[in-house]
Motif scaffolding. Structure first.
Motif, PDB file in Angstrom:
ATOM      1  N   PHE A  67       0.818  -1.201   0.000  1.00 28.61           N
ATOM      2  CA  PHE A  67       0.000   0.000   0.000  1.00 28.61           C
ATOM      3  C   PHE A  67       0.854   1.254   0.000  1.00 28.61           C
ATOM      4  CE2 PHE A  67      -2.460  -3.393   1.877  1.00 28.61           C
ATOM      5  CZ  PHE A  67      -3.535  -3.394   1.016  1.00 28.61           C
ATOM      6  N   ASP A  68       0.503   2.141  -0.921  1.00 30.57           N
ATOM      7  CA  ASP A  68       1.035   3.490  -0.972  1.00 30.57           C
ATOM      8  C   ASP A  68       2.551   3.536  -1.122  1.00 30.57           C
ATOM      9  OD1 ASP A  68       0.353   6.196  -1.082  1.00 30.57           O
ATOM     10  OD2 ASP A  68       0.822   6.479   1.037  1.00 30.57           O
ATOM     11  N   ILE A  69       3.082   2.773  -2.073  1.00 26.30           N
ATOM     12  CA  ILE A  69       4.525   2.844  -2.319  1.00 26.30           C
ATOM     13  C   ILE A  69       4.809   3.780  -3.481  1.00 26.30           C
ATOM     14  CG2 ILE A  69       4.929   0.504  -1.463  1.00 26.30           C
ATOM     15  CD1 ILE A  69       5.537  -0.202  -4.463  1.00 26.30           C
ATOM     16  N   VAL A  70       5.979   4.391  -3.447  1.00 23.47           N
ATOM     17  CA  VAL A  70       6.444   5.183  -4.576  1.00 23.47           C
ATOM     18  C   VAL A  70       6.964   4.192  -5.600  1.00 23.47           C
ATOM     19  CG1 VAL A  70       8.120   6.879  -5.394  1.00 23.47           C
ATOM     20  CG2 VAL A  70       7.012   7.182  -3.170  1.00 23.47           C
ATOM     21  N   TRP A  71       6.292   4.113  -6.729  1.00 23.71           N
ATOM     22  CA  TRP A  71       6.613   3.118  -7.755  1.00 23.71           C
ATOM     23  C   TRP A  71       7.897   3.477  -8.498  1.00 23.71           C
ATOM     24  CZ3 TRP A  71       4.218  -1.434  -8.242  1.00 23.71           C
ATOM     25  CH2 TRP A  71       4.444  -2.174  -9.402  1.00 23.71           C
ATOM     26  N   ASP A  72       8.038   4.756  -8.820  1.00 25.72           N
ATOM     27  CA  ASP A  72       9.183   5.217  -9.598  1.00 25.72           C
ATOM     28  C   ASP A  72       9.842   6.357  -8.827  1.00 25.72           C
ATOM     29  OD1 ASP A  72      10.946   6.390 -11.389  1.00 25.72           O
ATOM     30  OD2 ASP A  72       9.520   6.455 -13.047  1.00 25.72           O
ATOM     31  N   PRO A  73      11.081   6.173  -8.368  1.00 22.28           N
ATOM     32  CA  PRO A  73      11.745   7.225  -7.583  1.00 22.28           C
ATOM     33  C   PRO A  73      11.840   8.565  -8.305  1.00 22.28           C
ATOM     34  CG  PRO A  73      13.050   5.203  -7.568  1.00 22.28           C
ATOM     35  CD  PRO A  73      11.920   4.995  -8.532  1.00 22.28           C
ATOM     36  N   ASP A  74      11.804   8.537  -9.639  1.00 23.00           N
ATOM     37  CA  ASP A  74      11.845   9.786 -10.407  1.00 23.00           C
ATOM     38  C   ASP A  74      10.482  10.471 -10.443  1.00 23.00           C
ATOM     39  OD1 ASP A  74      14.549   9.435 -10.961  1.00 23.00           O
ATOM     40  OD2 ASP A  74      14.111   8.268 -12.780  1.00 23.00           O
ATOM     41  N   ARG A  75       9.446   9.768  -9.991  1.00 20.29           N
ATOM     42  CA  ARG A  75       8.083  10.321  -9.968  1.00 20.29           C
ATOM     43  C   ARG A  75       7.475  10.071  -8.579  1.00 20.29           C
ATOM     44  NH1 ARG A  75       5.670   6.956 -14.503  1.00 20.29           N
ATOM     45  NH2 ARG A  75       3.740   7.848 -13.750  1.00 20.29           N
ATOM     46  N   PRO A  76       7.860  10.842  -7.577  1.00 22.55           N
ATOM     47  CA  PRO A  76       7.417  10.577  -6.201  1.00 22.55           C
ATOM     48  C   PRO A  76       5.911  10.678  -5.991  1.00 22.55           C
ATOM     49  CG  PRO A  76       8.642  12.645  -6.316  1.00 22.55           C
ATOM     50  CD  PRO A  76       8.759  11.994  -7.659  1.00 22.55           C
ATOM     51  N   ASP A  77       5.197  11.306  -6.911  1.00 27.76           N
ATOM     52  CA  ASP A  77       3.735  11.387  -6.777  1.00 27.76           C
ATOM     53  C   ASP A  77       3.037  10.140  -7.299  1.00 27.76           C
ATOM     54  OD1 ASP A  77       3.970  13.863  -5.641  1.00 27.76           O
ATOM     55  OD2 ASP A  77       3.647  14.947  -7.521  1.00 27.76           O
ATOM     56  N   ASP A  78       3.778   9.253  -7.970  1.00 30.23           N
ATOM     57  CA  ASP A  78       3.199   8.025  -8.514  1.00 30.23           C
ATOM     58  C   ASP A  78       3.219   6.950  -7.426  1.00 30.23           C
ATOM     59  OD1 ASP A  78       2.228   6.002 -10.092  1.00 30.23           O
ATOM     60  OD2 ASP A  78       4.074   5.728 -11.240  1.00 30.23           O
ATOM     61  N   ARG A  79       2.215   7.013  -6.543  1.00 30.48           N
ATOM     62  CA  ARG A  79       2.106   6.072  -5.430  1.00 30.48           C
ATOM     63  C   ARG A  79       1.087   5.003  -5.803  1.00 30.48           C
ATOM     64  NH1 ARG A  79       5.055   8.340  -1.568  1.00 30.48           N
ATOM     65  NH2 ARG A  79       4.392   7.018   0.121  1.00 30.48           N
ATOM     66  N   ARG A  80       1.424   3.750  -5.526  1.00 32.40           N
ATOM     67  CA  ARG A  80       0.574   2.641  -5.949  1.00 32.40           C
ATOM     68  C   ARG A  80       0.332   1.653  -4.810  1.00 32.40           C
ATOM     69  NH1 ARG A  80       2.731   1.299 -12.075  1.00 32.40           N
ATOM     70  NH2 ARG A  80       2.983   3.458 -12.710  1.00 32.40           N
ATOM     71  N   SER A  81      -0.736   0.884  -4.980  1.00 37.32           N
ATOM     72  CA  SER A  81      -1.109  -0.163  -4.036  1.00 37.32           C
ATOM     73  C   SER A  81      -1.605  -1.358  -4.830  1.00 37.32           C
ATOM     74  CB  SER A  81      -2.233   0.319  -3.109  1.00 37.32           C
ATOM     75  OG  SER A  81      -1.823   1.431  -2.346  1.00 37.32           O
ATOM     76  N   GLY A  82      -1.513  -2.531  -4.238  1.00 35.88           N
ATOM     77  CA  GLY A  82      -2.042  -3.702  -4.926  1.00 35.88           C
ATOM     78  C   GLY A  82      -1.549  -5.008  -4.349  1.00 35.88           C
ATOM     79  N   LEU A  83      -1.510  -6.003  -5.217  1.00 33.43           N
ATOM     80  CA  LEU A  83      -1.133  -7.360  -4.849  1.00 33.43           C
ATOM     81  C   LEU A  83       0.346  -7.577  -5.133  1.00 33.43           C
ATOM     82  CD1 LEU A  83      -2.086 -10.206  -3.950  1.00 33.43           C
ATOM     83  CD2 LEU A  83      -2.444 -10.694  -6.383  1.00 33.43           C
ATOM     84  N   TRP A  84       1.094  -7.902  -4.101  1.00 32.08           N
ATOM     85  CA  TRP A  84       2.530  -8.103  -4.217  1.00 32.08           C
ATOM     86  C   TRP A  84       2.839  -9.581  -4.448  1.00 32.08           C
ATOM     87  CZ3 TRP A  84       6.070  -5.747   0.138  1.00 32.08           C
ATOM     88  CH2 TRP A  84       7.414  -5.918  -0.193  1.00 32.08           C
ATOM     89  N   ARG A  85       2.138 -10.446  -3.736  1.00 28.54           N
ATOM     90  CA  ARG A  85       2.450 -11.877  -3.821  1.00 28.54           C
ATOM     91  C   ARG A  85       1.184 -12.687  -3.632  1.00 28.54           C
ATOM     92  NH1 ARG A  85       7.467 -12.442  -2.335  1.00 28.54           N
ATOM     93  NH2 ARG A  85       7.883 -11.006  -3.989  1.00 28.54           N
ATOM     94  N   LEU A  86       1.092 -13.807  -4.326  1.00 31.26           N
ATOM     95  CA  LEU A  86      -0.046 -14.718  -4.192  1.00 31.26           C
ATOM     96  C   LEU A  86       0.443 -16.146  -4.364  1.00 31.26           C
ATOM     97  CD1 LEU A  86      -3.062 -15.301  -3.864  1.00 31.26           C
ATOM     98  CD2 LEU A  86      -3.314 -14.930  -6.326  1.00 31.26           C
ATOM     99  N   ASN A  87       0.247 -16.952  -3.333  1.00 29.43           N
ATOM    100  CA  ASN A  87       0.606 -18.368  -3.355  1.00 29.43           C
ATOM    101  C   ASN A  87      -0.633 -19.151  -2.925  1.00 29.43           C
ATOM    102  OD1 ASN A  87       2.903 -16.634  -2.493  1.00 29.43           O
ATOM    103  ND2 ASN A  87       4.089 -18.502  -2.679  1.00 29.43           N
ATOM    104  N   ILE A  88      -1.133 -19.999  -3.798  1.00 28.19           N
ATOM    105  CA  ILE A  88      -2.236 -20.892  -3.436  1.00 28.19           C
ATOM    106  C   ILE A  88      -1.665 -22.304  -3.366  1.00 28.19           C
ATOM    107  CG2 ILE A  88      -4.511 -21.800  -4.074  1.00 28.19           C
ATOM    108  CD1 ILE A  88      -4.540 -18.817  -3.276  1.00 28.19           C
ATOM    109  N   ALA A  89      -1.941 -23.000  -2.264  1.00 28.03           N
ATOM    110  CA  ALA A  89      -1.407 -24.347  -2.062  1.00 28.03           C
ATOM    111  C   ALA A  89      -1.778 -25.237  -3.241  1.00 28.03           C
ATOM    112  CB  ALA A  89      -1.943 -24.931  -0.758  1.00 28.03           C
TER     113      ALA A  89
END
Length: 157
Positions: A67-89
């Protein structure tokens, strides 16, 4: 799904079982093990949201949102959230738990006031791209660490 799935925080009581969760052997090249994800979550607790997916008393999967990470250090206003990892047995795939996980992360992204969820996937014929496309993610044209970046617009943010 036999029992309705729920999300559960990682605790000292379930961390060993969480680390024992294994995807199918042919999928191991597409996703990091839970132990690696938990190390990343420990190192970045301000953005990582690790959760177990449980059905009844059984661990059926693992997800980690961000949640709310700076995706591109050259664009500090480009903050994103989402799914980082998904493992289903391995023995619980095809039962709707992956869809549940994605919807849970999207709901949390909406709850936090954002209108778009992002994820990445390894390209490849046997990879998860079709799964994410079926759930509404669309490639953005970007890559991250060699992975395809996909975004999904969320209603009612």
């Amino acid at each position: 799904m036999s029992a309705p799935p729920q999300l559960q925080k990682i605790t000292p009581d379930n961390v060993e079982a969480a680390c024992g969760l294994a995807v199918r052997a042919d999928q191991e090249r597409f996703v990091s093990p839970v132990s690696w994800s938990l190390a990343e979550a420990y190192a970045q607790p301000e953005v990582a949201w690790p959760r177990l997916i449980v059905a009844g008393d059984e661990i059926v999967g693992f997800l980690m949102g961000f949640f709310d990470i700076v995706w591109d250090p050259d664009r500090p206003d480009d903050r994103r959230s989402g799914l980082w990892r998904l493992n289903i047995a391995a023995d619980h795939q095809g039962k709707g738990y992956g869809r549940f996980a994605v919807e849970a992360v999207c709901a949390e992204v909406r709850r936090r006031g954002q209108d778009r969820a992002v994820t990445t996937w390894e390209p490849g014929a046997d990879g998860p791209e079709r799964f994410y496309l079926r759930l509404g993610f669309r490639p953005t044209g970007e890559t991250s660490g060699g992975q395809t970046v996909g975004a999904r617009l969320l209603a009612d943010a």
